[in-house]
Write an enzyme that holds these catalytic residues in place. Structure first.
Site, PDB file in Angstrom:
ATOM      1  N   GLU A 103      12.514  43.071 -17.486  1.00  0.00           N
ATOM      2  CA  GLU A 103      12.984  43.696 -16.256  1.00  0.00           C
ATOM      3  C   GLU A 103      13.728  44.997 -16.537  1.00  0.00           C
ATOM      4  O   GLU A 103      13.955  45.336 -17.697  1.00  0.00           O
ATOM      5  CB  GLU A 103      13.836  42.670 -15.513  1.00  0.00           C
ATOM      6  CG  GLU A 103      12.908  41.532 -15.073  1.00  0.00           C
ATOM      7  CD  GLU A 103      13.605  40.429 -14.347  1.00  0.00           C
ATOM      8  OE1 GLU A 103      14.715  40.082 -14.758  1.00  0.00           O
ATOM      9  OE2 GLU A 103      13.036  39.921 -13.375  1.00  0.00           O
ATOM     10  N   ASP A 123       4.388  34.809 -20.550  1.00  0.00           N
ATOM     11  CA  ASP A 123       5.696  34.243 -20.230  1.00  0.00           C
ATOM     12  C   ASP A 123       5.597  32.823 -19.674  1.00  0.00           C
ATOM     13  O   ASP A 123       4.510  32.332 -19.377  1.00  0.00           O
ATOM     14  CB  ASP A 123       6.443  35.153 -19.243  1.00  0.00           C
ATOM     15  CG  ASP A 123       5.519  35.748 -18.174  1.00  0.00           C
ATOM     16  OD1 ASP A 123       4.522  35.099 -17.820  1.00  0.00           O
ATOM     17  OD2 ASP A 123       5.799  36.862 -17.705  1.00  0.00           O
ATOM     18  N   ASP A 152       9.106  46.506  -9.319  1.00  0.00           N
ATOM     19  CA  ASP A 152      10.116  47.339  -9.992  1.00  0.00           C
ATOM     20  C   ASP A 152       9.617  47.816 -11.364  1.00  0.00           C
ATOM     21  O   ASP A 152      10.393  48.268 -12.201  1.00  0.00           O
ATOM     22  CB  ASP A 152      11.451  46.597 -10.133  1.00  0.00           C
ATOM     23  CG  ASP A 152      11.334  45.334 -10.989  1.00  0.00           C
ATOM     24  OD1 ASP A 152      10.217  45.017 -11.446  1.00  0.00           O
ATOM     25  OD2 ASP A 152      12.366  44.657 -11.190  1.00  0.00           O
TER      26      ASP A 152
END
Length: 294
Positions: A153, A77, A146
């Site tokens: 995400e 990324d 997370d």
């Protein structure tokens, strides 16, 4: 021998987990026997987790045990709108922490351009570059607390490809520490490979260390595949290696930890013996010597 099952490697501390991961990458590259017409393709992450692994790989290169001359890398990324030479850009991170210390050719390191005029076209071109390189042999990744992989995400499609993503507030808060704690300085968008992009790799290795990642590891290993914890998708990959430290196992069942620790004798054979290009060079020079004949 191919073992199509998920492996969970549990080591005592971060430094040992980093070293195990580095040894594994080293063995995979050397056993692949890369050359000018056969490059080893390696997917790479950024962040604090892989730093120890990168330091060991640099050490192996400096000791003459490993070369990256015929390795081609693809990063996961990059932030959108951050100048390439900004100290917190992933270009800067990779060059300062890894690439400039090894013998990799700059044109063989591929990092998404977060300043491209057409961001989606940049993402599509990245997928094409991976395809042209013959796919990724080993994709190394880390995860967020997370359970997100790259910038995929919670709620990301588990078949997603490289694309532009708006970052969740949790991610912006987690990354503020790199921007003097100032939320206004943290980029709000990024380019990221998709879950499907990483799933296409022939092998995936995920590094998970620290107690703050323990719940994510539990979700990745013990619960079902769930787009709210994108790392859980790798339960369905035929060759996944999770490498973690003791702290990261705190939310796992005792039974799960015992089961995988019981396999460590087998799994350690993946890094022991540890191969070196010095041995390969010795073999080559010996085989090129003509046997004595009169």
């Amino acid at each position: 021998m191919r073992m199509d099952k998920m492996k969970l490697i549990i080591l005592d501390h971060y430094s040992q987990a980093s070293e195990w991961a580095a040894k594994y990458i080293r063995n995979r590259i050397i056993q692949f026997n890369p050359g000018p017409d056969k490059y080893f393709t390696l997917g790479l992450p950024t962040g604090s987790t892989p730093l120890g692994c990168y330091q060991k790989l640099i050490e192996y290169y400096k000791n003459g045990d490993l070369s990256f001359k015929y390795v081609e890398t693809f990063n996961m990324d990059e932030y959108v709108g951050l100048p390439r030479d900004h100290p917190e850009s992933y270009h800067s991170f990779m060059w300062n922490n890894f690439f400039k210390h090894i013998d990799i050719h700059p044109e063989h390191t591929h990092i998404l351009d977060g300043n491209a005029a057409d961001l989606q076209a940049e993402c599509d071109a990245f997928e094409e570059k991976i395809k042209a390189a013959g796919g990724i042999e080993l994709f190394v990744g880390g995860i967020g607390p997370d359970g997100h992989i790259a910038f995929n995400e919670p709620g990301s499609s588990l078949v997603s490809r490289t694309r532009v993503k708006t970052l969740a507030m949790d991610t912006i808060l987690a990354n503020a520490r790199f921007f003097d704690g100032d939320l206004a300085k943290v980029p709000t968008m990024a380019l990221t490979v998709g879950v499907g992009t990483v799933m296409d790799a022939r092998e995936v290795m995920i590094l998970i260390t620290g107690a703050h990642k323990a719940f994510a590891l539990y979700k990745a290993i013990e619960e079902g595949v769930n787009h709210m914890w994108t790392v859980s998708a790798f339960q369905q990959h035929p060759r996944t290696v999770f490498v973690c430290d003791e702290d990261a196992t705190l939310e796992l069942k005792v039974k799960t930890v015992k089961y995988f620790k019981g396999l460590m004798l087998v799994h350690n054979k993946l890094v022991d013996p540890l191969y070196s290009i010095k041995e390969k060079e010795t073999e080559k020079s010996q085989s090129s010597k003509k046997p004595y004949s009169d």
